[in-house]
Design a protein around this motif. Structure first.
Motif, PDB file in Angstrom:
ATOM      1  N   ALA A  52     -10.920  97.768  21.408  1.00 23.97           N
ATOM      2  CA  ALA A  52     -10.650  96.799  20.343  1.00 23.97           C
ATOM      3  C   ALA A  52     -10.506  97.506  19.007  1.00 23.97           C
ATOM      4  O   ALA A  52      -9.594  97.196  18.224  1.00 23.97           O
ATOM      5  N   ALA A  53     -11.367  98.477  18.728  1.00 23.86           N
ATOM      6  CA  ALA A  53     -11.310  99.206  17.459  1.00 23.86           C
ATOM      7  C   ALA A  53     -10.012  99.994  17.338  1.00 23.86           C
ATOM      8  O   ALA A  53      -9.357  99.974  16.285  1.00 23.86           O
ATOM      9  N   LYS A  54      -9.617 100.668  18.396  1.00 25.18           N
ATOM     10  CA  LYS A  54      -8.396 101.477  18.348  1.00 25.18           C
ATOM     11  C   LYS A  54      -7.156 100.615  18.182  1.00 25.18           C
ATOM     12  O   LYS A  54      -6.265 100.938  17.403  1.00 25.18           O
ATOM     13  N   PHE A  55      -7.087  99.512  18.896  1.00 24.21           N
ATOM     14  CA  PHE A  55      -5.933  98.628  18.745  1.00 24.21           C
ATOM     15  C   PHE A  55      -5.960  97.890  17.408  1.00 24.21           C
ATOM     16  O   PHE A  55      -4.918  97.604  16.835  1.00 24.21           O
ATOM     17  N   ALA A  56      -7.150  97.589  16.896  1.00 24.10           N
ATOM     18  CA  ALA A  56      -7.259  96.866  15.623  1.00 24.10           C
ATOM     19  C   ALA A  56      -6.708  97.682  14.459  1.00 24.10           C
ATOM     20  O   ALA A  56      -6.212  97.113  13.493  1.00 24.10           O
ATOM     21  N   VAL A  57      -6.795  99.000  14.556  1.00 22.21           N
ATOM     22  CA  VAL A  57      -6.279  99.844  13.479  1.00 22.21           C
ATOM     23  C   VAL A  57      -4.952 100.507  13.862  1.00 22.21           C
ATOM     24  O   VAL A  57      -4.525 101.471  13.244  1.00 22.21           O
ATOM     25  N   LEU A  58      -4.315  99.939  14.881  1.00 19.31           N
ATOM     26  CA  LEU A  58      -2.981 100.370  15.314  1.00 19.31           C
ATOM     27  C   LEU A  58      -2.908 101.839  15.704  1.00 19.31           C
ATOM     28  O   LEU A  58      -1.895 102.495  15.494  1.00 19.31           O
ATOM     29  N   THR A  59      -3.987 102.379  16.290  1.00 19.51           N
ATOM     30  CA  THR A  59      -3.945 103.782  16.701  1.00 19.51           C
ATOM     31  C   THR A  59      -3.514 103.959  18.144  1.00 19.51           C
ATOM     32  O   THR A  59      -3.315 105.073  18.582  1.00 19.51           O
ATOM     33  N   LEU A  60      -3.358 102.881  18.875  1.00 16.47           N
ATOM     34  CA  LEU A  60      -2.898 102.962  20.262  1.00 16.47           C
ATOM     35  C   LEU A  60      -1.635 102.145  20.428  1.00 16.47           C
ATOM     36  O   LEU A  60      -1.521 101.048  19.885  1.00 16.47           O
ATOM     37  N   GLY A  61      -0.720 102.671  21.170  1.00 16.78           N
ATOM     38  CA  GLY A  61       0.466 101.915  21.524  1.00 16.78           C
ATOM     39  C   GLY A  61       0.477 101.702  23.023  1.00 16.78           C
ATOM     40  O   GLY A  61      -0.054 102.509  23.773  1.00 16.78           O
ATOM     41  N   ASP A  62       1.070 100.625  23.443  1.00 14.21           N
ATOM     42  CA  ASP A  62       1.126 100.330  24.866  1.00 14.21           C
ATOM     43  C   ASP A  62       2.392  99.524  25.111  1.00 14.21           C
ATOM     44  O   ASP A  62       2.553  98.439  24.561  1.00 14.21           O
ATOM     45  N   THR A  63       3.286 100.045  25.936  1.00 13.62           N
ATOM     46  CA  THR A  63       4.558  99.366  26.198  1.00 13.62           C
ATOM     47  C   THR A  63       4.364  98.057  26.950  1.00 13.62           C
ATOM     48  O   THR A  63       5.253  97.214  26.956  1.00 13.62           O
ATOM     49  N   ALA A  64       3.206  97.865  27.568  1.00 14.27           N
ATOM     50  CA  ALA A  64       2.944  96.619  28.302  1.00 14.27           C
ATOM     51  C   ALA A  64       2.641  95.454  27.359  1.00 14.27           C
ATOM     52  O   ALA A  64       2.689  94.306  27.766  1.00 14.27           O
ATOM     53  N   ILE A  65       2.348  95.759  26.112  1.00 17.22           N
ATOM     54  CA  ILE A  65       2.010  94.709  25.148  1.00 17.22           C
ATOM     55  C   ILE A  65       3.306  94.096  24.630  1.00 17.22           C
ATOM     56  O   ILE A  65       4.131  94.779  24.026  1.00 17.22           O
TER      57      ILE A  65
END
Length: 104
Positions: A52-65
Motif C-alpha cells: 500500500a505504501a509503495k503504490f500510494a507514492v507511485l513507486t510501483l508500476g503494474d501493467t495489470a492495474i
C-alpha cells in the motif's frame, strides 16, 4: 484458537491489490482492516502495508492495474490511513521504506 487458517502472504497481498484496483471499489475502513490487517499473520500484514505504501507514492508500476495510477495511489493512501489506525508505527516504517517518508 484460530477460526480461519492464515493465508499465505502472497495470496493475501494479491487479494488486497485486486480488491483495491476493482472498478467497484468502495472505501470501507472496517472491511479493509478486518480482512487485510486483523485476520492475517504479522508477516502478511507487513507486506500488505508495504505494498500500500509503495503504490500510494507511485513507486510501483503494474501493467495489470487498469485504473489511472493516480486513482490507485489515492485508494492506497486511504488504505494506509485505515491501517495506521491499527498500527501507526508499522505504517510509518513502510512509508519510510518506500522512499518518500520523513525519517523522524
Amino acid at each position: 484458537m484460530l477460526i480461519h487458517l492464515p493465508s499465505q502472504v502472497r495470496k493475501i497481498v494479491d487479494s488486497f491489490l485486486k480488491h483495491v484496483v476493482d472498478p467497484g471499489f468502495v472505501y470501507d475502513t472496517e472491511y479493509l482492516t478486518h480482512t487485510f490487517f486483523d485476520r492475517v499473520r504479522p508477516s502478511a500484514r507487513s507486506k500488505v502495508v508495504e505494498a500500500a505504501a509503495k503504490f500510494a507514492v507511485l513507486t510501483l508500476g503494474d501493467t495489470a492495474i487498469k485504473i489511472k495510477p493516480e486513482a490507485f495511489a489515492d485508494r492506497m493512501a486511504k488504505c494506509l490511513r485505515s491501517f495506521a489506525e491499527r498500527d501507526a508505527d508499522l505504517v510509518k516504517k513502510a512509508v519510510v521504506r518506500s522512499g518518500y517518508g520523513c525519517k523522524g
